[in-house]
Design an enzyme around this catalytic site. Structure first.
Site, PDB file in Angstrom:
ATOM      1  N   GLN A  11       0.815  -1.079  -0.097  1.00  0.00           N
ATOM      2  CA  GLN A  11       0.215  -0.010  -0.042  1.00  0.00           C
ATOM      3  C   GLN A  11       0.912   1.296  -0.027  1.00  0.00           C
ATOM      4  OE1 GLN A  11      -3.189  -0.295   2.729  1.00  0.00           O
ATOM      5  NE2 GLN A  11      -3.974   1.931   2.316  1.00  0.00           N
ATOM      6  N   SER A  93       3.588  -5.936   3.169  1.00  0.00           N
ATOM      7  CA  SER A  93       2.675  -5.975   3.816  1.00  0.00           C
ATOM      8  C   SER A  93       1.395  -6.386   2.885  1.00  0.00           C
ATOM      9  CB  SER A  93       2.501  -4.470   4.088  1.00  0.00           C
ATOM     10  OG  SER A  93       1.213  -4.324   5.266  1.00  0.00           O
ATOM     11  N   LEU A  94       0.335  -5.743   2.369  1.00  0.00           N
ATOM     12  CA  LEU A  94      -0.499  -6.399   1.411  1.00  0.00           C
ATOM     13  C   LEU A  94      -0.101  -6.946   0.277  1.00  0.00           C
ATOM     14  CD1 LEU A  94      -2.916  -5.795  -0.438  1.00  0.00           C
ATOM     15  CD2 LEU A  94      -1.892  -3.756  -1.213  1.00  0.00           C
ATOM     16  N   ARG A 118      -9.934  -6.714   4.279  1.00  0.00           N
ATOM     17  CA  ARG A 118      -8.845  -6.238   4.946  1.00  0.00           C
ATOM     18  C   ARG A 118      -8.702  -4.915   4.974  1.00  0.00           C
ATOM     19  NH1 ARG A 118      -2.982  -5.073   3.942  1.00  0.00           N
ATOM     20  NH2 ARG A 118      -1.740  -6.062   5.779  1.00  0.00           N
ATOM     21  N   HIS A 198       0.612  -1.230  11.071  1.00  0.00           N
ATOM     22  CA  HIS A 198       1.578  -2.125  11.911  1.00  0.00           C
ATOM     23  C   HIS A 198       1.945  -1.813  13.143  1.00  0.00           C
ATOM     24  CE1 HIS A 198       1.979  -4.703   8.241  1.00  0.00           C
ATOM     25  NE2 HIS A 198       2.061  -3.339   7.402  1.00  0.00           N
ATOM     26  N   GLN A 247       0.551 -10.051  11.203  1.00  0.00           N
ATOM     27  CA  GLN A 247       1.280  -9.027  10.467  1.00  0.00           C
ATOM     28  C   GLN A 247       0.504  -7.656  10.615  1.00  0.00           C
ATOM     29  OE1 GLN A 247       0.342  -7.629   6.864  1.00  0.00           O
ATOM     30  NE2 GLN A 247       1.693  -8.749   5.606  1.00  0.00           N
TER      31      GLN A 247
END
Length: 308
Positions: A11, A93-94, A118, A198, A247
């Site tokens: 992202q 991440s994503l 998500r 995060h 995560q």
């Protein structure tokens, strides 16, 4: 024999118009955009190609949009360079969800649906808290951790040497930026994000994401997929879900993940999806690694040429 890893964008890489030239040139790409719209029940393609920045940047749109464009880049690379073999995948991440889908751990439709949800859950967590993030440039990990402890924030992304991202309560982030500058940071600047990704402020998204992940039909990954949480390959399917939930509030160990692959003999990395952030990180991790990317027609053609 050199080994190749595929890396998938996270992202923040989104830009209006991404994927449009790929869909205009390649019928197979256009078909994937149509398939995504049908799976989601709304016109994600329009948001990617013609949406406003504000609309595309919404977490619930940005996450499936980046997943989709990254997936299309992956499919076109396979189509245009059919002899390409890849030996591992990873994503920021994503992008870890795209990496798992590319490794056949879940279907395209499941991956797309999960990242859409998500995004929604993370947006809700952002709205329920007052958080932010900041980039810290020029202070090492030890020094940044000291700043985090003093300011009551956390290290969110360890991207590459000298480029760390911190996350937490908005006021604490501003305090942390001042502390980092006092420690000699070249830059310590708040990022234009919706919340404290995060970090523990995202915990509200975790039970909802876990419920979504239980609906996924998992398979063992066909190649190793590196976990952001552990910087090691994912384990069995039930462990994958646990790591993906973890995560949401854990640090993204990107530099450590790349160093794991380099230590395993990987010499070529192909970044798939909008932007070239991951290529930039790799230049600071290991200048000797071959870095290619696919984001549009020009970069696809250049990468295919380099692979021949």
């Amino acid at each position: 024999m050199s080994k190749t890893a595929l890396l998938f964008a996270g992202q923040g890489a989104q830009v209006v118009g991404m994927g449009r030239d790929l869909a205009e040139k390649f019928p197979s790409a256009n078909a994937w955009f149509d398939r995504a719209n049908a799976a989601l029940g709304y016109d994600l393609t329009k948001i990617c190609f013609h949406g406003s920045d504000a609309e595309l940047t919404k977490t619930e749109n940005a996450q499936p949009a980046i997943f989709l464009v990254s997936w299309v880049a992956f499919q076109l690379l396979k189509e245009q360079a059919p002899s390409l073999k890849f030996d591992a995948t990873a994503g920021l991440s994503l992008g870890e969800f795209t990496a798992l889908t590319a490794a056949d751990a879940m279907s395209f439709e499941d991956g797309l649906r999960v990242v859409r949800q998500r995004g929604k859950f993370m947006q809700q967590a952002c709205e329920a808290t007052k958080g932010g993030m900041a980039a810290v440039i020029g202070v090492d990990e030890t020094g940044t951790r000291e700043v985090c402890a003093q300011a009551g924030v956390v290290l969110a992304n360890l991207n590459c040497p000298g480029q760390l991202v911190i996350s937490g309560e908005e006021e604490n982030i501003l305090h942390a930026c001042d502390l980092a500058k006092a420690k000699g940071a070249r830059k310590a600047i708040p990022l234009p994000v919706a919340g404290a990704y995060h970090s523990p402020l995202m915990a509200g998204a975790q039970p909802k994401l876990l419920a979504e992940l239980t609906r996924v039909k998992w398979s063992p990954p066909a190649v190793p997929v590196i976990s952001n949480v552990t910087a090691q390959p994912h384990g069995a399917p039930d462990e994958i879900s646990a790591r993906l939930v973890e995560q949401v509030t854990s640090s993204v160990l990107w530099e450590k993940s790349m160093r794991h692959l380099l230590a395993q003999g990987f010499t070529r990395f192909i970044e798939l999806g909008p932007g070239t952030a991951l290529s930039g990180f790799m230049k600071r991790i290991d200048k000797g690694a071959q870095m290619l990317n696919v984001a549009d027609v020009a970069s696809l053609e250049a990468t295919v040429k380099a692979l021949v």
